[in-house]
Enzyme design. Structure first.
Site, PDB file in Angstrom:
ATOM      1  CE1 TYR A 298      -4.747  -1.572   4.326  1.00 18.68           C
ATOM      2  CE2 TYR A 298      -3.875   0.687   4.205  1.00 18.68           C
ATOM      3  CZ  TYR A 298      -4.489  -0.670   3.401  1.00 18.68           C
ATOM      4  OH  TYR A 298      -4.331  -1.020   2.077  1.00 18.68           O
TER       5      TYR A 298
ATOM      6  CB  SER B 129      -1.437  -0.010   1.042  1.00 13.25           C
ATOM      7  OG  SER B 129      -0.788   1.217   1.159  1.00 13.25           O
TER       8      SER B 129
HETATM    9  P1  NAP Z   1     -12.060  -4.086  -0.856  1.00 12.43           P
HETATM   10  O1  NAP Z   1     -12.679  -3.759  -2.419  1.00 12.43           O
HETATM   11  O2  NAP Z   1     -12.499  -4.231   0.502  1.00 12.43           O
HETATM   12  O3  NAP Z   1     -12.022  -6.167  -1.350  1.00 12.43           O
HETATM   13  C1  NAP Z   1     -11.317  -6.839   0.132  1.00 12.43           C
HETATM   14  C2  NAP Z   1     -11.365  -8.097  -0.136  1.00 12.43           C
HETATM   15  O4  NAP Z   1     -10.937  -8.498   1.002  1.00 12.43           O
HETATM   16  C3  NAP Z   1     -13.175  -8.421  -0.061  1.00 12.43           C
HETATM   17  O5  NAP Z   1     -13.838  -9.217  -1.115  1.00 12.43           O
HETATM   18  C4  NAP Z   1     -13.502  -9.407   1.548  1.00 12.43           C
HETATM   19  O6  NAP Z   1     -13.808 -10.090   1.369  1.00 12.43           O
HETATM   20  C5  NAP Z   1     -12.077  -9.562   1.360  1.00 12.43           C
HETATM   21  N1  NAP Z   1     -11.681  -9.437   3.054  1.00 12.43           N
HETATM   22  C6  NAP Z   1     -12.286  -8.506   3.766  1.00 12.43           C
HETATM   23  N2  NAP Z   1     -11.125  -9.180   5.507  1.00 12.43           N
HETATM   24  C7  NAP Z   1     -11.861 -10.613   4.895  1.00 12.43           C
HETATM   25  C8  NAP Z   1     -11.230 -11.481   6.473  1.00 12.43           C
HETATM   26  N3  NAP Z   1     -11.540 -11.333   6.868  1.00 12.43           N
HETATM   27  N4  NAP Z   1     -11.929 -12.470   5.188  1.00 12.43           N
HETATM   28  C9  NAP Z   1     -11.527 -12.801   4.132  1.00 12.43           C
HETATM   29  N5  NAP Z   1     -11.941 -12.282   2.992  1.00 12.43           N
HETATM   30  C10 NAP Z   1     -11.920 -10.645   3.828  1.00 12.43           C
HETATM   31  O7  NAP Z   1      -9.984  -3.793  -1.108  1.00 12.43           O
HETATM   32  P2  NAP Z   1      -9.635  -3.659  -2.956  1.00 12.43           P
HETATM   33  O8  NAP Z   1      -9.478  -1.952  -2.288  1.00 12.43           O
HETATM   34  O9  NAP Z   1      -9.945  -4.525  -4.186  1.00 12.43           O
HETATM   35  O10 NAP Z   1      -8.080  -3.903  -1.426  1.00 12.43           O
HETATM   36  C11 NAP Z   1      -7.162  -5.440  -2.089  1.00 12.43           C
HETATM   37  C12 NAP Z   1      -6.106  -4.802  -1.807  1.00 12.43           C
HETATM   38  O11 NAP Z   1      -5.496  -4.272  -2.604  1.00 12.43           O
HETATM   39  C13 NAP Z   1      -6.006  -5.265  -0.201  1.00 12.43           C
HETATM   40  O12 NAP Z   1      -5.136  -5.541   0.556  1.00 12.43           O
HETATM   41  C14 NAP Z   1      -6.256  -3.575   0.289  1.00 12.43           C
HETATM   42  O13 NAP Z   1      -5.053  -3.514   1.502  1.00 12.43           O
HETATM   43  C15 NAP Z   1      -4.668  -3.103  -1.300  1.00 12.43           C
HETATM   44  N6  NAP Z   1      -4.644  -1.811  -1.489  1.00 12.43           N
HETATM   45  C16 NAP Z   1      -5.820  -1.460  -2.033  1.00 12.43           C
HETATM   46  C17 NAP Z   1      -5.901  -0.003  -2.322  1.00 12.43           C
HETATM   47  C18 NAP Z   1      -6.960   1.167  -2.779  1.00 12.43           C
HETATM   48  O14 NAP Z   1      -7.179   1.717  -3.447  1.00 12.43           O
HETATM   49  N7  NAP Z   1      -8.221  -0.199  -3.594  1.00 12.43           N
HETATM   50  C19 NAP Z   1      -4.776   1.123  -2.539  1.00 12.43           C
HETATM   51  C20 NAP Z   1      -4.041   0.086  -2.008  1.00 12.43           C
HETATM   52  C21 NAP Z   1      -3.962  -0.989  -1.406  1.00 12.43           C
HETATM   53  P3  NAP Z   1     -16.146  -8.824   1.452  1.00 12.43           P
HETATM   54  O15 NAP Z   1     -15.977  -8.757   0.600  1.00 12.43           O
HETATM   55  O16 NAP Z   1     -16.887 -10.074   2.558  1.00 12.43           O
HETATM   56  O17 NAP Z   1     -15.418  -7.449   3.057  1.00 12.43           O
END
Ligand code: NAP
Length: 247
Positions: free
Chosen positions: A166, A153
């Site tokens: 986080y 991140s």
């Molecule tokens: P997201 O849309 O919130 O999706 C996260 C996924 O992880 C969802 O399917 C969620 O399940 C699942 N999850 C969360 N907690 C969980 C748990 N306890 N057990 C099993 N599954 C779980 O997030 P995203 O933006 O795609 O993020 C994906 C990755 O990219 C993460 O590691 C995040 O830190 C990283 N990231 C994202 C961004 C950004 O701008 N989006 C930037 C930097 C890094 P549910 O659908 O059931 O909630």
């Protein structure tokens, strides 16, 4: 964004596990890996979302995926050991592991972060990654070339006010990746981290409520770097921290 044109069969005959495969970046990664020939194991906590991704993959005519319903918050070493046995029985080996699921927790001054929030974020974002990686090593070792990708991140290397647990968890993921990559140098398993950068997902809108996300990259835009790290063209790459939007 990375300029990389993967072949249609880049991931043919590979089995790849994606955590958090029901939504956001993980959902798109699962779809894209399947489109490039992989058998994808969809892991997540909301079964309905996983089933939807499963159906999309099957309807597209891509290799039939598998579903592992698991909440990383409560998962123990035993869950991961059982998972390893199931993967070995069904697929024989594991060629790729994308640690994507994460919890944002609560964005707030550290002074106000509860012990519960701290423990939950560290459990989901770090401890589960350690336990799962450790337990799956036997099936990763059975692959001719295995790729493990951790998700970094913007706060992985520079702390930021109010991003408390986080940010700490993402620093820890960098440390975990660099440590295990060093231990497995010159082996058939490579370990890298990938920072997606600001991306239009639910997590982003939770972190920046009210912000216009329409200018941001979509999960689909990021896929060249995810495919590159999972495919054999990155076999020599290990211990690296890649930026999906800057390469
Ligand atoms: P997201 O849309 O919130 O999706 C996260 C996924 O992880 C969802 O399917 C969620 O399940 C699942 N999850 C969360 N907690 C969980 C748990 N306890 N057990 C099993 N599954 C779980 O997030 P995203 O933006 O795609 O993020 C994906 C990755 O990219 C993460 O590691 C995040 O830190 C990283 N990231 C994202 C961004 C950004 O701008 N989006 C930037 C930097 C890094 P549910 O659908 O059931 O909630």
């Amino acid at each position: 964004m990375m300029k990389y044109n993967p072949t249609k069969d880049l991931l043919a005959n590979k089995t790849i596990l994606v955590t958090g495969a029901g939504d956001g970046i993980g959902r798109q990664a699962a779809l894209s890996f399947a489109q490039h020939g992989a058998t994808v194991i969809l892991l997540g906590r909301t079964v309905k979302k996983l089933e939807k991704v499963y159906d999309e993959i099957v309807e597209a005519g891509d290799p039939q995926p598998a579903i592992i319903p698991l909440d990383l918050k409560g998962a123990t070493k035993q869950h991961y050991t059982d998972m390893c046995r199931t993967i070995e029985d069904q697929f024989g080996r594991l060629d790729g592991l994308l640690h994507n699921a994460a919890s944002l927790g609560v964005l707030s001054p550290l002074e106000h972060i509860s012990e519960n929030t701290w423990n939950e974020v560290l459990q989901v974002n770090v401890t589960s990654h350690f336990l799962m990686t450790q337990a799956l090593l036997p099936v990763l070792k059975k692959a001719p070339n295995a790729s493990v990708v951790f998700t970094a991140s913007g706060v992985s290397t520079k702390g930021k006010a109010f991003w408390g647990p986080y940010a700490v968890s993402k620093f820890a993921i960098q440390g975990l990746m660099e440590t295990i990559a060093d231990e497995y140098e010159n082996t058939s398993i490579r370990f890298n981290s990938l920072n997606p950068g600001p991306t239009k997902t639910k997590m982003r809108s939770k972190a920046y409520p009210g912000a216009d996300l329409n200018e941001l990259a979509t999960p689909l835009n990021l896929m060249p770097s995810y495919l590159y790290l999972m495919g054999d063209e990155s076999i020599e790459v290990t211990g690296q921290s890649l930026q999906a939007q800057d390469i």
